[in-house]
Design an enzyme around this catalytic site. Structure first.
Site, PDB file in Angstrom:
ATOM      1  N   ARG A 224       0.812  -1.222   0.000  1.00 10.24           N
ATOM      2  CA  ARG A 224       0.000   0.000   0.000  1.00 10.24           C
ATOM      3  C   ARG A 224       0.848   1.276   0.000  1.00 10.24           C
ATOM      4  NH1 ARG A 224      -4.044  -1.023   4.846  1.00 10.24           N
ATOM      5  NH2 ARG A 224      -2.496  -2.610   5.407  1.00 10.24           N
TER       6      ARG A 224
ATOM      7  N   ASP B 296       7.402  -1.269  11.526  1.00  7.33           N
ATOM      8  CA  ASP B 296       6.733  -0.112  10.918  1.00  7.33           C
ATOM      9  C   ASP B 296       5.931   0.678  11.951  1.00  7.33           C
ATOM     10  OD1 ASP B 296       4.637  -1.824  11.419  1.00  7.33           O
ATOM     11  OD2 ASP B 296       3.903  -1.916   9.356  1.00  7.33           O
TER      12      ASP B 296
ATOM     13  N   ARG C  64      28.238  25.230   1.389  1.00 10.33           N
ATOM     14  CA  ARG C  64      28.176  23.886   0.840  1.00 10.33           C
ATOM     15  C   ARG C  64      29.131  22.976   1.614  1.00 10.33           C
ATOM     16  NH1 ARG C  64      29.037  24.854  -5.374  1.00 10.33           N
ATOM     17  NH2 ARG C  64      29.045  22.567  -5.385  1.00 10.33           N
TER      18      ARG C  64
ATOM     19  N   LYS D 106      32.236  26.769  -0.721  1.00  9.44           N
ATOM     20  CA  LYS D 106      32.270  25.308  -0.842  1.00  9.44           C
ATOM     21  C   LYS D 106      33.666  24.790  -0.537  1.00  9.44           C
ATOM     22  CE  LYS D 106      33.140  23.115  -4.611  1.00  9.44           C
ATOM     23  NZ  LYS D 106      34.109  22.056  -4.224  1.00  9.44           N
TER      24      LYS D 106
ATOM     25  N   ASN E 250      39.543  40.294   3.896  1.00  7.21           N
ATOM     26  CA  ASN E 250      38.318  40.947   3.424  1.00  7.21           C
ATOM     27  C   ASN E 250      38.111  40.645   1.947  1.00  7.21           C
ATOM     28  OD1 ASN E 250      36.167  43.223   4.065  1.00  7.21           O
ATOM     29  ND2 ASN E 250      36.984  43.607   2.020  1.00  7.21           N
TER      30      ASN E 250
ATOM     31  N   ASN F  36      37.990  27.869  -9.418  1.00  6.07           N
ATOM     32  CA  ASN F  36      38.645  26.661  -8.931  1.00  6.07           C
ATOM     33  C   ASN F  36      38.510  25.463  -9.858  1.00  6.07           C
ATOM     34  OD1 ASN F  36      35.835  26.804  -8.217  1.00  6.07           O
ATOM     35  ND2 ASN F  36      36.109  25.018  -6.899  1.00  6.07           N
ATOM     36  N   TYR F  37      37.811  25.613 -10.977  1.00  9.71           N
ATOM     37  CA  TYR F  37      37.505  24.442 -11.822  1.00  9.71           C
ATOM     38  C   TYR F  37      37.713  24.813 -13.285  1.00  9.71           C
ATOM     39  CZ  TYR F  37      34.721  20.500 -13.632  1.00  9.71           C
ATOM     40  OH  TYR F  37      34.289  19.372 -14.287  1.00  9.71           O
TER      41      TYR F  37
ATOM     42  N   ALA G 218      40.524  46.275  -7.303  1.00  8.84           N
ATOM     43  CA  ALA G 218      39.167  46.010  -7.782  1.00  8.84           C
ATOM     44  C   ALA G 218      39.184  45.754  -9.280  1.00  8.84           C
ATOM     45  CB  ALA G 218      38.256  47.175  -7.452  1.00  8.84           C
TER      46      ALA G 218
ATOM     47  N   ARG H 212      44.229  44.209 -14.591  1.00  7.58           N
ATOM     48  CA  ARG H 212      43.105  44.643 -15.425  1.00  7.58           C
ATOM     49  C   ARG H 212      43.655  45.418 -16.617  1.00  7.58           C
ATOM     50  NH1 ARG H 212      41.172  48.327 -10.421  1.00  7.58           N
ATOM     51  NH2 ARG H 212      42.564  50.109 -10.701  1.00  7.58           N
TER      52      ARG H 212
END
Length: 459
Positions: free
Chosen positions: A15, A102, A331, A349, A375, A384-385, A421, A438
């Site tokens: 059931r 159960d 994560r 992560k 900071n 990272n990948y 920045a 930059r």
């Protein structure tokens, strides 16, 4: 007197409409079988045997401690399920609990009281019963002169027996040798063609042996889960029990009805949890923690005075005074040391952040080791990948990562270093160094008038 326990966990649970064995469906984060075993453990049984059947390997794999078991190849009824345990128990003196796998709401306290009552009465068998508001579907307890004479299953009951409100919960205590002796005398001459464990009660009565019944104080504990509706009822009841216990122990739950806490969660007094919060798995929450509306915590440790504001924390550690949110996400394998601040729309992560480090907003930190007092400016990303491999970023104490910095791992940023920045940093940055990565701005005066987007302003 030795104690034994037999847990019946062989059924498929038709059931439930699920390929998962019924006893492996979860209530507040634990399988129903685990809940039953926790209750049984209150008895400290000398031997525990689990009867498995449908997908037996999966059921056994869910049990970390490798208990004794027997396999019921064909599900021929509860009597048959206990019969096949005979080679493990039938020669032993003692008292045996038989319980269904159960029934997740049954408590260890109830089982202890059941055993104590059985022993005080000198009974051969004691049935755990309850008074049901609607007994339909349950086996009925039939008494004569107040004494239990038999248990009649719903499908075998006549109209008078169906009207009896006292029901069998499916939990029993027996004199062990008497139980296995009686099981040799039962048959399957009934509407189901099964061997009923309940038939031993009539055998005991006919032999002049004493059969008692111990009635539950709380009918809810008797709930046997046979379908998804009952599963949801068990979840709701167990959640209410868990929340009540936490509040009694000094935890503030602002809205218990919308707070979902799994069975294995540990929470210290003086934690405060708002409504619409989910706390799952083996989470530990220390004193002074505040968790606000909409947060989700899974398999994590939150030390004293941590604050989680409308955020998700998974398989992570937040040390004393750290905080996250709103809309942050830790994560797995993330550690925030003391007084770390993780702000809105920050995801971390597999990283460790040292004490007093701050990542205020709109930042991704992955596979990084970060020192103290670092900071992170808004819009920072640790890259990272590369599509095939993960690489590590190391940032040392007192570094300052400017807004919109892109840090290409593998990378090392030294103490007191600063990234300007808008920089893309591809090489290691030594201590005390300002890194600027930059392109130089070039202005083409008037060139915009030739572009498709240009719209001449009215004079």
């Amino acid at each position: 007197m030795k104690k034994y326990a037999i847990i019946l966990a062989a059924g498929k649970g038709t059931r439930m409409k699920s390929d998962l064995p019924k006893v492996l469906h979860k209530v507040t984060g634990k399988t129903m079988l685990d809940h039953v075993r926790v209750a049984v453990s209150a008895l400290s049984p000398d031997k525990e045997v689990i009867v498995v059947g449908h997908r037996a390997d999966d059921v056994l794999a869910s049990l970390a401690d490798g208990p004794e078991f027997v396999k019921q190849e064909e599900q021929l009824g509860t009597g048959h399920a206990v019969q096949i345990v005979a080679p493990l128990l039938d020669k032993d003196e003692g008292t045996t609990l038989v319980i269904a796998g159960d029934t997740p709401l049954i408590s260890g306290d109830t089982l202890e009281k059941l055993f104590a009552y059985h022993e005080s009465e000198g009974a051969t068998a004691t049935i755990l019963t309850a008074i049901a508001p609607d007994p339909t579907g349950y086996g009925r307890i039939i008494r004569e002169g107040g004494q239990v004479t038999k248990i009649v299953e719903q499908k075998d009951a006549n109209e008078e027996e169906k009207a009896v409100p006292e029901i069998n919960t499916g939990t029993y205590v027996f004199d062990n040798k008497a139980l296995f002796d009686a099981l040799t005398k039962i048959n399957n001459n009934n509407n189901q063609g099964e061997y009923y464990l309940t038939d031993v009660i009539e055998i005991f009565k006919n032999a002049g042996q004493k059969v008692c019944a111990y009635s539950l104080d709380d009918f809810e504990e008797s709930l046997g889960v046979n379908d998804r509706v009952a599963l949801s009822q068990a979840e709701k009841s167990m959640r209410a029990r868990i929340n009540h216990n936490h509040m009694v122990n000094g935890v503030t739950l602002i809205d218990p009805e919308t707070t979902y806490i799994d069975a294995d969660v540990e929470i210290a007094p003086d934690a405060l949890i708002e409504g619409n919060v989910v706390i799952k798995g083996k989470t530990t929450i220390k004193s002074g923690v505040v968790i606000t509306n909409g947060s989700r915590i899974v398999d994590s440790v939150l030390h004293s005075n941590v604050e989680v504001r409308n955020s998700t924390v998974e398989s992570s550690i937040m040390e004393t005074g750290s905080n996250i949110g709103p809309y942050g996400h830790l994560r797995p394998q993330t550690i925030l040391h003391e007084n770390v601040h993780v702000g809105n729309f920050v995801e971390i992560k597999g990283s460790t952040l040292g004490a007093n480090t701050k990542a205020g907003h709109l930042t991704y930190i992955g596979n990084a080791t970060v020192g103290e007092d670092v900071n992170f400016g808004a819009g920072t990303i640790t890259v990272n990948y590369d599509g095939q491999n993960k690489f590590h970023t190391e940032i040392e104490d007192h570094a300052f990562v400017g807004s919109n910095s892109t840090l290409i791992a593998p990378l090392h940023i030294g103490k007191n270093a600063l990234t300007a920045a808008g920089s893309t940093i591809t090489s290691d940055v030594p201590d005390d160094t300002v890194a600027i990565g930059r392109a130089r701005q070039t202005d083409k005066i008037g060139r915009a008038k030739k572009l498709p987007h240009y719209k001449k302003l009215d004079d």
